[in-house]
Design a protein around this motif. Sequence first.
Motif, PDB file in Angstrom:
ATOM      1  N   ALA A 195      -7.304   3.217   4.623  1.00  0.00           N
ATOM      2  CA  ALA A 195      -7.733   2.153   5.536  1.00  0.00           C
ATOM      3  C   ALA A 195      -6.641   1.868   6.559  1.00  0.00           C
ATOM      4  O   ALA A 195      -6.903   1.741   7.746  1.00  0.00           O
TER       5      ALA A 195
ATOM      6  N   THR B 111      -5.255  -1.913  -3.867  1.00  0.00           N
ATOM      7  CA  THR B 111      -5.798  -2.671  -2.742  1.00  0.00           C
ATOM      8  C   THR B 111      -5.743  -4.160  -3.023  1.00  0.00           C
ATOM      9  O   THR B 111      -5.345  -4.949  -2.174  1.00  0.00           O
TER      10      THR B 111
ATOM     11  N   GLN C 147     -11.766   9.234 -11.054  1.00  0.00           N
ATOM     12  CA  GLN C 147     -11.591   8.297  -9.955  1.00  0.00           C
ATOM     13  C   GLN C 147     -12.915   7.947  -9.282  1.00  0.00           C
ATOM     14  O   GLN C 147     -13.070   6.874  -8.735  1.00  0.00           O
ATOM     15  N   THR C 148     -13.851   8.862  -9.317  1.00  0.00           N
ATOM     16  CA  THR C 148     -15.080   8.631  -8.548  1.00  0.00           C
ATOM     17  C   THR C 148     -16.270   8.210  -9.394  1.00  0.00           C
ATOM     18  O   THR C 148     -17.297   7.813  -8.854  1.00  0.00           O
TER      19      THR C 148
ATOM     20  N   ASP D 171       0.831  -1.213   0.000  1.00  0.00           N
ATOM     21  CA  ASP D 171       0.000   0.000   0.000  1.00  0.00           C
ATOM     22  C   ASP D 171       0.856   1.250   0.000  1.00  0.00           C
ATOM     23  O   ASP D 171       0.691   2.140  -0.836  1.00  0.00           O
TER      24      ASP D 171
ATOM     25  N   GLY E 119     -14.611   6.976   1.258  1.00  0.00           N
ATOM     26  CA  GLY E 119     -14.360   6.200   0.038  1.00  0.00           C
ATOM     27  C   GLY E 119     -14.056   7.086  -1.146  1.00  0.00           C
ATOM     28  O   GLY E 119     -12.933   7.093  -1.654  1.00  0.00           O
ATOM     29  N   PRO E 120     -15.020   7.858  -1.620  1.00  0.00           N
ATOM     30  CA  PRO E 120     -14.746   8.724  -2.772  1.00  0.00           C
ATOM     31  C   PRO E 120     -13.645   9.741  -2.501  1.00  0.00           C
ATOM     32  O   PRO E 120     -12.857  10.032  -3.378  1.00  0.00           O
TER      33      PRO E 120
ATOM     34  N   LEU F 295     -13.515   0.350   2.989  1.00  0.00           N
ATOM     35  CA  LEU F 295     -12.446   0.834   2.121  1.00  0.00           C
ATOM     36  C   LEU F 295     -11.602  -0.318   1.587  1.00  0.00           C
ATOM     37  O   LEU F 295     -11.207  -0.327   0.442  1.00  0.00           O
TER      38      LEU F 295
ATOM     39  N   ASP G  47      -6.844   1.370 -10.789  1.00  0.00           N
ATOM     40  CA  ASP G  47      -6.342   1.353  -9.428  1.00  0.00           C
ATOM     41  C   ASP G  47      -6.553  -0.012  -8.796  1.00  0.00           C
ATOM     42  O   ASP G  47      -7.637  -0.324  -8.309  1.00  0.00           O
TER      43      ASP G  47
ATOM     44  N   LEU H 247     -10.051   8.807  -3.202  1.00  0.00           N
ATOM     45  CA  LEU H 247      -9.726   8.588  -4.621  1.00  0.00           C
ATOM     46  C   LEU H 247      -9.077   7.230  -4.826  1.00  0.00           C
ATOM     47  O   LEU H 247      -9.673   6.217  -4.569  1.00  0.00           O
ATOM     48  N   GLU H 248      -7.809   7.252  -5.276  1.00  0.00           N
ATOM     49  CA  GLU H 248      -7.195   5.942  -5.518  1.00  0.00           C
ATOM     50  C   GLU H 248      -6.325   5.497  -4.338  1.00  0.00           C
ATOM     51  O   GLU H 248      -5.540   4.584  -4.472  1.00  0.00           O
ATOM     52  N   PHE H 249      -6.493   6.173  -3.204  1.00  0.00           N
ATOM     53  CA  PHE H 249      -5.639   5.855  -2.067  1.00  0.00           C
ATOM     54  C   PHE H 249      -6.413   5.193  -0.943  1.00  0.00           C
ATOM     55  O   PHE H 249      -6.130   5.410   0.234  1.00  0.00           O
ATOM     56  N   LYS H 250      -7.417   4.379  -1.322  1.00  0.00           N
ATOM     57  CA  LYS H 250      -8.256   3.770  -0.291  1.00  0.00           C
ATOM     58  C   LYS H 250      -7.439   2.838   0.602  1.00  0.00           C
ATOM     59  O   LYS H 250      -7.696   2.742   1.797  1.00  0.00           O
ATOM     60  N   GLY H 251      -6.455   2.169   0.003  1.00  0.00           N
ATOM     61  CA  GLY H 251      -5.655   1.225   0.776  1.00  0.00           C
ATOM     62  C   GLY H 251      -4.971   1.889   1.954  1.00  0.00           C
ATOM     63  O   GLY H 251      -5.107   1.466   3.104  1.00  0.00           O
TER      64      GLY H 251
ATOM     65  N   GLU I 118     -17.880   4.768  -8.721  1.00  0.00           N
ATOM     66  CA  GLU I 118     -18.629   4.683  -7.466  1.00  0.00           C
ATOM     67  C   GLU I 118     -19.979   5.353  -7.580  1.00  0.00           C
ATOM     68  O   GLU I 118     -20.982   4.867  -7.073  1.00  0.00           O
TER      69      GLU I 118
END
Lengths: 257, 270, 281
Positions: free
Chosen positions: C60, B229, B186-187, B52, C49-50, C99, B226, C53-57, B190
Amino acid sequence: MKVNFSKVNKSFISSFTRKKVHAVIDLDLSIQTGEIFGIIGPNGAGKSTLLKMLLGFIRQGSGSISIEGKSPIEPETRINMGYLPENPYYYDHLSAEDLMKFSAKTAGMKKEDIQPSINHLLELMNLEHARKRHLRTYSKGMTQRAGICFALVHDPDLIIFDEPMSGLDPLGRKLVVDLVLDLKQKGKTIIFCSHILDDIERLCDRMAIMDKGRLKKTLNREQLLEGKNKFVTEDGEKGNNWLEQIFIDTVDSGVRE
Amino acid sequence: MNRIFALSWLTFKEGIRDRALMGICIIALVMLFATIVFTGVFGYDLGKVLVDLNLSTIAFAGLLLTFFVNINLMAKDIDKRTIYCVLSKPLSRTEYILGKYLGLILLVCIALFFLLVFSSGIIAIVKSMYSEIFFKNFSWYCFFQAYFYQMLMFFILNAVVIFFSSVSTSSFLVLLFTIATYITGQTIEEVMVFFKKEALGQNTSAVNHWVIDIAQYIFPNFSAFDIKTLASHGKFLPLEHTTALVGYSLIYTILLLFFASMIFNKREIT
Amino acid sequence: MMAKSIKVYTLLLACVLIYIFAFFQLKEERQRFLELNFMDFTLPSQFTGPVSLEFKGITADFLLFKFMAFLGGRVQDLKEEYPRYPDYTYQSLDAITDLDPYYWDAYLFSEMFLAWSGNPKEANKILEKARLHLSNDYRPSYYIGFNNHYFLKDFKTASKYLMEASKLPGCPYYIAALAARLSVYSFQHRDGILFLKEMLKNTNDKRARKEFELRIATLEFLEMLEKKVTEYHADFGKYPEVLEDLVKVKLIDKIPEDPYKGKFVLMSNGRVYTTSKMLPY
């Protein structure tokens, strides 16, 4: 290379006042191969616009422009053209050598010819010592000379100088004058704009005076010399400021739009 | 072709010597080294945290690079009149667009590859510091796959930069619009999912639906690139998925460059 | 000239000293402030969450880190000081697992700090996500099943989940046995001990380990006491009235001390429990 302007018009819409600004009006001009052609005029006369149309930066509103029969919009037209802009500004972090390599490569020079040409020009323009330094560190005079090198590295047939002497000290100016005469010897066509009437006098075969977008007057060398001899100022001095006088007269007596 | 590459090389050289780039790389390196310290704090699944942190640092560096160095490289050209010396050469407007784009891409690739190498080294170091059991789910393949997807995203994002630069001369506006596109990209997925769920429950306005539908085709779906995760848990995506993504990235970039060159051809350089 | 530079340096020195003093003063004040004003809310995942952006990891990761920092003290103390502790824990862990639905540490914490602190239903809600995303892992189903059995006393549901768990790779042998046994109500402290020992094996976090070891110790005491009660019954044909009876007949030397500072009490059905809040029943 023969350059021809025929009934060229160009207007801009000033975004501020929403008024139409006529930058170039009904311009007819013919430049022969091997000529040194000077263009003079007050600020805002349309000189730079003219040059930019020649280089394809802007498109004329109406009329036609041809360079050796080709349109300035075609990229091929510029293979044999060299341009020095007014107040040149180059990439901060590159060196004169980088810039010249780019100029040479894009003009399609043969690989073996590139380095010798660069070396020759740098020496000629007295930039040998600074060839690897970043352009940001150059003085105004050095930048100007670097720009000239950039314009000439690929040995173009048509050379366009916009205020080539600006920022140069007397030594630099001598270099440029010698260079221009040398180029003329080689049969190159040179168009240049300048505010310095002395230079125009000294170098040009023909000159044009522009004002408010129009080509007001064209003179050639013989006419100039003739007039100079006959011209006497109020103080009795002979000939020196004749061109200046012509300039002032021509510009003032222009037809108002 | 040679001319395009000459311009790319010129652009690349100008960018690589920019102090901002150096600053970004230094920050990224500091962050990467910091992961050595931080990983240990996070409980049990160290592999997950390690991946990460590393991938996020690389992604973040790429974003800074795109937003602040690359946009500058484009906008500066017209702003500072350096474009004159380029366009006075026998380059067509399209060749200019392509040359600049390839230069930007080259810059991003080289910088991020450099970070990738460092990152891999750091991961190797951290792994050697703790027992294997804490890296049960770690996979080098996933790590590199996530990096590859990230690069695909940057290919599109830089094309967005080129596109907006062809429309506007103000570097601030280009920055604003590129960031807005990035965030939307990015959103958007969702939002789509949310709307689908809502639509089942209540009556959403038809206009909303229509707007969102159109938006998903216009805006690039960045969240698809992306997989950080997933990668941090050692889950990889199959080849078909990768192929589809590469195709999408390629086509979208080509379209953007095409429109950019169309617009730029009409522009007057005063 | 000298006098001037001396003045400047003295001034500089004075500033530095004041800074050092002020720094420590501020540090103390901030500590006090933070303890009194702990922000006990988390932003729900629909927001984080939104926004991430792309940094959810790493978001969390960071949120879990925040949560662990919050747990600095023992769980018991926290429960008393922060009545909203269960809400905060649930919201926090819920957001984290939204997340990153594969984040095992977060699920582990849900089990530890929700289920074992009196909120098994909430724990199960979060663990369902684990069950969905980590479909090849026996632990979520095991934990849910265990919670239903040990805390919620819903043996039918428990059995179902434990059966599911027992079929997945890596599942310890006794879970199948437990599932089978649950058809007959049979509540044992041993189940809790085995469960906690399993968790202990898989934990790296010092605080968590301490927590587990303490609980295991308590349960083992309870188990031991219950064994002695059964022995008493076998010897004397009746159950002792109070635990002290065991000491009187020398079955044990003394009643062990409850690590959770409660008292061990004997119930009428022969079971031994503790008055401490360690077990939420």
